[in-house]
Design an enzyme around this catalytic site. Structure first.
Site, PDB file in Angstrom:
ATOM      1  N   ARG A 115      45.051  37.898  30.074  1.00 54.43           N
ATOM      2  CA  ARG A 115      45.159  37.068  28.858  1.00 54.43           C
ATOM      3  C   ARG A 115      43.557  36.676  28.420  1.00 54.43           C
ATOM      4  O   ARG A 115      43.629  35.459  27.785  1.00 54.43           O
ATOM      5  CB  ARG A 115      45.806  35.663  29.663  1.00 54.43           C
ATOM      6  CG  ARG A 115      44.870  35.229  30.958  1.00 54.43           C
ATOM      7  CD  ARG A 115      45.364  33.790  31.386  1.00 54.43           C
ATOM      8  NE  ARG A 115      44.866  33.403  32.690  1.00 54.43           N
ATOM      9  CZ  ARG A 115      44.817  32.411  33.219  1.00 54.43           C
ATOM     10  NH1 ARG A 115      45.415  31.482  32.600  1.00 54.43           N
ATOM     11  NH2 ARG A 115      44.482  31.940  34.217  1.00 54.43           N
ATOM     12  N   ASP A 274      38.002  41.180  41.775  1.00 51.01           N
ATOM     13  CA  ASP A 274      38.331  41.098  40.328  1.00 51.01           C
ATOM     14  C   ASP A 274      37.646  39.749  39.870  1.00 51.01           C
ATOM     15  O   ASP A 274      37.539  39.668  38.610  1.00 51.01           O
ATOM     16  CB  ASP A 274      39.732  41.254  39.915  1.00 51.01           C
ATOM     17  CG  ASP A 274      40.476  40.243  40.373  1.00 51.01           C
ATOM     18  OD1 ASP A 274      40.586  39.972  41.681  1.00 51.01           O
ATOM     19  OD2 ASP A 274      41.332  39.458  39.793  1.00 51.01           O
TER      20      ASP A 274
HETATM   21  P1  AMP Z   1      43.056  34.952  38.397  1.00 50.85           P
HETATM   22  O1  AMP Z   1      43.684  34.844  39.653  1.00 50.85           O
HETATM   23  O2  AMP Z   1      42.969  33.989  37.216  1.00 50.85           O
HETATM   24  O3  AMP Z   1      41.732  35.662  38.487  1.00 50.85           O
HETATM   25  O4  AMP Z   1      43.872  36.300  37.752  1.00 50.85           O
HETATM   26  C1  AMP Z   1      44.223  37.562  38.212  1.00 50.85           C
HETATM   27  C2  AMP Z   1      44.861  38.478  37.394  1.00 50.85           C
HETATM   28  O5  AMP Z   1      46.136  37.805  36.919  1.00 50.85           O
HETATM   29  C3  AMP Z   1      44.008  38.964  36.216  1.00 50.85           C
HETATM   30  O6  AMP Z   1      44.482  40.156  35.873  1.00 50.85           O
HETATM   31  C4  AMP Z   1      44.597  37.962  35.021  1.00 50.85           C
HETATM   32  O7  AMP Z   1      44.237  38.503  33.915  1.00 50.85           O
HETATM   33  C5  AMP Z   1      45.973  37.791  35.274  1.00 50.85           C
HETATM   34  N1  AMP Z   1      46.494  36.442  35.006  1.00 50.85           N
HETATM   35  C6  AMP Z   1      46.259  35.249  35.441  1.00 50.85           C
HETATM   36  N2  AMP Z   1      47.038  34.354  34.541  1.00 50.85           N
HETATM   37  C7  AMP Z   1      47.593  35.194  33.674  1.00 50.85           C
HETATM   38  C8  AMP Z   1      48.614  34.416  32.646  1.00 50.85           C
HETATM   39  N3  AMP Z   1      48.865  33.493  32.488  1.00 50.85           N
HETATM   40  N4  AMP Z   1      48.892  35.502  31.841  1.00 50.85           N
HETATM   41  C9  AMP Z   1      48.647  36.896  32.070  1.00 50.85           C
HETATM   42  N5  AMP Z   1      47.721  37.293  32.987  1.00 50.85           N
HETATM   43  C10 AMP Z   1      47.474  36.407  33.834  1.00 50.85           C
HETATM   44 MG    MG Z   2      40.372  36.703  37.488  1.00 48.46          MG
END
Ligand code: AMP
Ligand code: MG
Length: 527
Positions: A115, A274
């Site tokens: 996103r 990540d």
């Molecule tokens: P995070 O836990 O926020 O670090 O996200 C982990 C993964 O999920 C990453 O690849 C983010 O880009 C993806 N991600 C989290 N929330 C969303 C969302 N609402 N839409 C698309 N991808 C998401």
């Molecule tokens: Mg992330």
């Protein structure tokens, strides 16, 4: 400009209007120069009927907007359209990058910017700044999610990025929030927003893990060379293996970052690989929290049931994550070896040694950064053999008494080294006053040992122990007002947190203990 810029790999890249938008910086290909194995070009998905929620002057200044210039620019349509993902300025080359990672200790495979859309790399007198729209819509890496970010989490990320920067903690920055009434489903229905983030680079450990897992050693090398050339040139100049030097430098920066987080009482909440910056920045603010009542095992992320990312675990997890990075970099070391059995076996031994050697300094670096921070927090000018025991005793006491972490340090600066007459502000934070008296006496003896001057120590301690941090309930209050289109609280908090060490008499209530309702607040991975 890269020649392949006019041949976007995704047909949606042509789907948004290109607009003129005068900005105070020039742009360069930056990450885009790595080539299309590393990203997908695509435009953001417009936020319906976007409006400005807030713009951060300090971040804007990094991009070259001076003084009040940003205040006016941010209310104009090109700014709102650009940072709401509704139009692509002529200087932008929007793309989403691919990475992988370990989530909660388990290999998760390909993730990527699900996103976040990088608009451009700005070239400024302060160096390169990537500009990224978080919540900018679907990408090929969105998996089952919607590509959006909600206003709540955007405000939290925005305020915390800027607050951390003002605290002196390495971090990605936040330029603006553009909101919309477009509904977004989380646990409840919320509304969408785009938070524009800037950082010299958003490259994560997971970018390296991605190409290592695919055994694409050419891409891995290109990525490592890119990072070294731009951010760690000394790794090449040193003469040895530059990838070994890179791992070592990243591990030192990560150790420094962990010590800094512990010192300010910051819990990240999702330290997946990540979410680890190759530059040692705090990145991806989600279910983070600052300690209120001190609990060494505090878990700020409601989704983290095992407490893998509890406050006390962070330094150890930083080290674990560095092992994942080391694993990813191994092929760059091994490749140099020949093809014979003996050569390969020797190369494997050397590779293991490579990782051990590069990561070895982490513990010492963390320990020295930790003691540097805490000696400063205690107002000590010298080092003493007894300091470790003094600190251990303090942590035990703060934990047992659940003393408010931020208020404790700030109020500690007010005591006198001579006698206990001025102890009340800190003593009153302890239910067990006698327990304070005992530790306080030890501390006072330590101060006397170095002939500490009360006034000078007070000034020095107030310069490292913040009065204002982004407690959950403060963010929550700003979020609730913003949902009713009152953004004044976001802006007020931004201003207060931009000077976290200063006394701000009109903002005294932002430094108070959390109200009772704050204990019911929960933050999770849902953002
Ligand atoms: P995070 O836990 O926020 O670090 O996200 C982990 C993964 O999920 C990453 O690849 C983010 O880009 C993806 N991600 C989290 N929330 C969303 C969302 N609402 N839409 C698309 N991808 C998401
Ligand atoms: Mg992330």
């Amino acid at each position: 400009m890269p020649s392949d810029r006019d041949t976007p790999s995704d047909p949606r890249a042509a789907a948004l209007p290109r607009i003129p938008f005068a900005v105070p910086f020039t742009t360069a290909p930056g990450f885009a120069a790595l080539g299309e194995r590393f990203f997908t070009r695509l435009p953001p998905t417009p936020l319906p009927s976007p409006y400005l929620v807030s713009v951060a002057p300090a971040a804007a200044a990094l991009l070259g907007w001076e003084g009040d210039a940003i205040g006016a620019a941010a209310h104009e349509q090109p700014f709102i359209d650009t940072f709401g993902g509704c139009a692509v300025p002529d200087w932008a080359d929007p793309l989403a990058t691919v990475y992988s990672g370990h989530q909660f200790g388990v290999w998760a495979g390909q993730l990527g910017d699900g996103r976040a859309i990088r608009l451009a790399e700005a070239l400024t007198p302060n160096g390169p700044w990537e500009i990224q729209l978080k919540g900018g819509g679907l990408t090929p890496y969105s998996r089952m999610a919607d590509g959006r970010a909600v206003l709540r989490s955007s405000i939290r990320e925005y305020l915390c990025s800027e607050a951390m920067a003002a605290l002196g903690v390495p971090t990605t920055r936040a330029l603006s929030i553009v909101g919309s009434d477009a509904p977004v489903r989380r646990e409840t229905m919320e509304t969408a927003a785009v938070v524009t983030r800037i950082a010299p680079s958003f490259i994560r450990f997971g970018h390296f893990e991605h190409f290592a897992a695919r055994e694409d050693h050419d891409a891995l090398r290109r990525l490592a060379d890119f990072v070294i050339d731009r951010f760690y040139p000394e790794c090449r100049d040193a003469g040895g293996n530059p990838y070994h030097a890179l791992l070592r430098e990243v591990s030192l920066r990560t150790a420094d970052l962990m010590a800094h987080w512990q010192a300010v009482g910051f819990c990240h909440g999702v330290m997946n690989t990540d979410n680890m910056s190759i530059l040692g920045l705090t990145i991806d603010y989600g279910p983070f929290g600052f300690l209120d009542a001190f609990n060494a095992n505090h878990i700020c992320n409601h989704s983290d049931q095992q407490g893998r990312y509890a406050y006390s675990q962070q330094p150890q997890i930083g080290f674990w994550n560095l092992h994942s990075l080391a694993q990813a970099l191994l092929p760059l070391w091994r490749e140099a070896a020949g093809d014979s059995e003996d050569e390969r076996s020797a190369a494997n031994d050397a590779a293991a040694e490579f990782a051990r050697e590069a990561l070895d300094p982490y513990r010492d670096r963390y320990a020295s950064a930790f003691f540097r921070h805490y000696r400063a927090k205690l107002g000590l000018r010298s080092a003493d053999d007894g300091d470790e025991a003094l600190l251990t005793g303090l942590f035990r006491l703060l934990h047992a008494q659940r003393v408010d972490y931020t208020l404790f340090w700030r109020n500690l600066a007010r005591i006198s080294a001579k006698d206990a007459a001025a102890d009340a502000p800190v003593r009153d934070l302890f239910l067990d006053r006698a327990a304070w008296d005992a530790w306080g006496a030890e501390y006072r003896a330590r101060l006397q040992k170095e002939q500490s001057d009360d006034v000078a120590r007070n000034v020095a301690m107030n310069a490292v122990n913040p009065k204002y941090v982004l407690r959950n309930h403060l963010a929550e209050t700003a979020i609730r007002a913003a949902r009713d289109k009152d953004f004044s609280e976001v802006n007020r908090l931004l201003a207060v947190l931009s000077h976290p060490f200063d006394e701000q008499p009109e903002a005294e209530h932002y430094a108070a203990l959390p109200p009772d309702w704050a204990s019911g607040l929960e933050v999770s991975c849902s953002s």
